[in-house]
Enzyme design. Sequence first.
Site, PDB file in Angstrom:
ATOM      1  N   ASP A 258      -4.531  -8.127 -10.488  1.00 44.70           N
ATOM      2  CA  ASP A 258      -3.405  -8.779 -11.329  1.00 44.70           C
ATOM      3  C   ASP A 258      -2.853  -7.665 -12.313  1.00 44.70           C
ATOM      4  O   ASP A 258      -3.803  -6.667 -12.338  1.00 44.70           O
ATOM      5  CB  ASP A 258      -4.017  -9.746 -12.292  1.00 44.70           C
ATOM      6  CG  ASP A 258      -2.870 -10.293 -13.263  1.00 44.70           C
ATOM      7  OD1 ASP A 258      -1.864 -10.610 -12.850  1.00 44.70           O
ATOM      8  OD2 ASP A 258      -3.284 -10.466 -14.470  1.00 44.70           O
TER       9      ASP A 258
ATOM     10  N   ASP B 115      -7.007 -11.604 -15.003  1.00 41.78           N
ATOM     11  CA  ASP B 115      -7.336 -12.386 -16.476  1.00 41.78           C
ATOM     12  C   ASP B 115      -7.262 -13.790 -16.617  1.00 41.78           C
ATOM     13  O   ASP B 115      -7.607 -14.231 -17.579  1.00 41.78           O
ATOM     14  CB  ASP B 115      -6.661 -11.674 -17.573  1.00 41.78           C
ATOM     15  CG  ASP B 115      -5.174 -12.048 -17.550  1.00 41.78           C
ATOM     16  OD1 ASP B 115      -4.682 -12.479 -16.558  1.00 41.78           O
ATOM     17  OD2 ASP B 115      -4.579 -11.428 -18.277  1.00 41.78           O
TER      18      ASP B 115
ATOM     19  N   ASP C 141      -3.298 -16.976 -13.167  1.00 36.11           N
ATOM     20  CA  ASP C 141      -3.628 -16.671 -12.206  1.00 36.11           C
ATOM     21  C   ASP C 141      -5.252 -17.390 -11.762  1.00 36.11           C
ATOM     22  O   ASP C 141      -5.785 -16.871 -10.772  1.00 36.11           O
ATOM     23  CB  ASP C 141      -3.692 -15.188 -11.601  1.00 36.11           C
ATOM     24  CG  ASP C 141      -4.446 -14.415 -12.701  1.00 36.11           C
ATOM     25  OD1 ASP C 141      -5.241 -15.072 -13.524  1.00 36.11           O
ATOM     26  OD2 ASP C 141      -4.136 -12.899 -12.930  1.00 36.11           O
TER      27      ASP C 141
END
Length: 628
Positions: free
Chosen positions: A328, A521, A525
């Site tokens: 990410d 984090d 997600d």
Amino acid sequence: MKAKQKSMLLRIIVASALLIALVVSPVTGYLRLGLFLIPYLIVGYDILLKAAKGISNGRIFDENFLMTVATLGAIAIALYDNTGDYTEAVAVMLFYQIGEWFQGYAVGKSRKNISQLMDIRPDYANIERDGKLVKVDPDEIKVGDTIVVQPGEKVPLDGIVIEGQSNLNTSALTGESLPRPIGVNDEITSGCINLSGLLKIKTTKLFGDSTVSQILELVENASSRKSRSEAFITRFARVYTPIVFFSALALAIIPPLVRLFGMGIDAQWDDWIYRALVFLVISCPCALVISIPLSFFAGIGGASNQGILVKGSNYLENLSQTKVLVFDKTGTLTEGVFEVVGIHHNKIQEKKLLELAALAESASSHPISKSLQKAYGLPLNRQRIKDIQEIGGEGVIAQIDELQIAAGNEKLMNRLHVKPLACHSVGTIVHVAINGEYSGHIVIADRIKAHAKEAIEAVKKAGVKKTVMLTGDSKMVAERVAKELGIDEVRSELMPSDKVRIVEELIAQNPSHGKLAFVGDGINDAPVLSRADIGIAMGAMGSDAAIEAADVVLMDDDPIKIAKGIKISRKCLAIVKENIWFAIGIKVACLILGALGLANMWMAIFADVGVMILAILNAIRALFVKNL
Ligand code: ADP
Ligand code: MG
């Protein structure tokens, strides 16, 4: 050493002394047998009891049973042959117990090592009562209470510093040895040690929800999630022991019968029974059964010492096979701390636009929202806000002072049928619409984490074949970051659900049967974290949901730890494999020698205990990972 281990050691010493005395004593006949039975029972009575219990429970075939049959059999042969040499039987029991003692010692020692490494459990919290400090159970502290942490004390609960300035030792959490400065308004994590100044902290979480409790829970549960190698060994031992027993039985019965009836010569029963007993002693699977869980245990301990929490040995095993690494962007490769670099096309005053955006963002935990609130800088009057709606991967819509404020990216503007103006600066753009009318945008910029480039290089060196970055941010920003870091593939302007779909595609494409790890984090997600073969979460910055969904947690959010974690897992798995091959190899060689009559029981017990001790020492190597 525990009391049980101490008494075992005592039994071993007493039995050894008695055995040596008896070997040289001239006593013969049944008295000799009776005397030898004393050290035999002193050192081995618990094995006999366990074997008897196993038989009565119907779970016959275990190592206690093998040892009991082998030693009692050796005594019976010595009686039958009238040699009076019972030394072997007693010695086999004695060495077996020495091996068990050593194993208990090693396991206890590594457990202690790990809990020392993880020595983060606070025993008390200080609160001020009538001007005096009182120690109370951290469980009794409520959210919003003020606690006092003196220099040298552990921070017992998560919170925010309201008074004082100090340095923190975070090494127990992150493996980072440099002290970290902390001051008023900074967030503080439980488990750190306060080094220099007195701190007053307003707690933001209950003890049970605080970082320290969560970590301890993770580590304590880690051993219950078994890796495939461990599960294999458990199944292996279950079929292996009966096979060995019946092979031994065949070895004891078939060749003598063939000699007797087939060849018409002396059966030599005692010789073949003895070979069968040697066979039994050699075949004891202890080295495997103990060294493999111990290797994983040590690997998990070594990793946690570096600030990498692995939630179970299965994840450690998966991590060692990582071939595709998906990242990410925000908060993972970048700091997630945005600075406002410009406010453009604003229909209202800049400060006013920022205030409205900050108000609308006031309930979001996205790094963007935190940054806008910080940039505004003044306290927000939350009573002005009604009805906040957050749309993952797009932004927020809120009702403020009877105005509808929308702050987010182009997708959010499209959703409201507002036409956003393009921006020529590079950065993440937060468009703002008031009552469905475009009112300007705020350009914010994030910084790439200090070790991010190094981290990408390091994972490639550690054997990762492909790196991918997935982000909800704009194409321009995404490509710039990917280029700077040397990431192979970028996908941008994604919704949280797109990320799951792409990860599924990547897993399906992955030809080499390697594993796919996703690092995030957890803000927008968490679903991908749980969908990937291995989810790696940023522990300090990450949301609670991320830490919950992930299999591996990096305590200090440093991406360089990913390569380190992969290396640790590789080392641990290499040790596991070494131990499996070493133990099985030696066993098979000895079994063949034993069946051919070339090995005696002494050799058998040395092979068993020796292999076990070497395998355990090898397993403990997994704990030492400093220089990987
Ligand atoms: P990443 O994948 O980089 O971590 P996210 O999926 O969290 O990004 O967010 C993607 C994009 O959605 C952000 O770059 C931003 O444009 C927009 N966004 C998401 N949440 C917010 C928010 N709270 N306020 C403003 N914009 C947001
Ligand atoms: Mg993110």
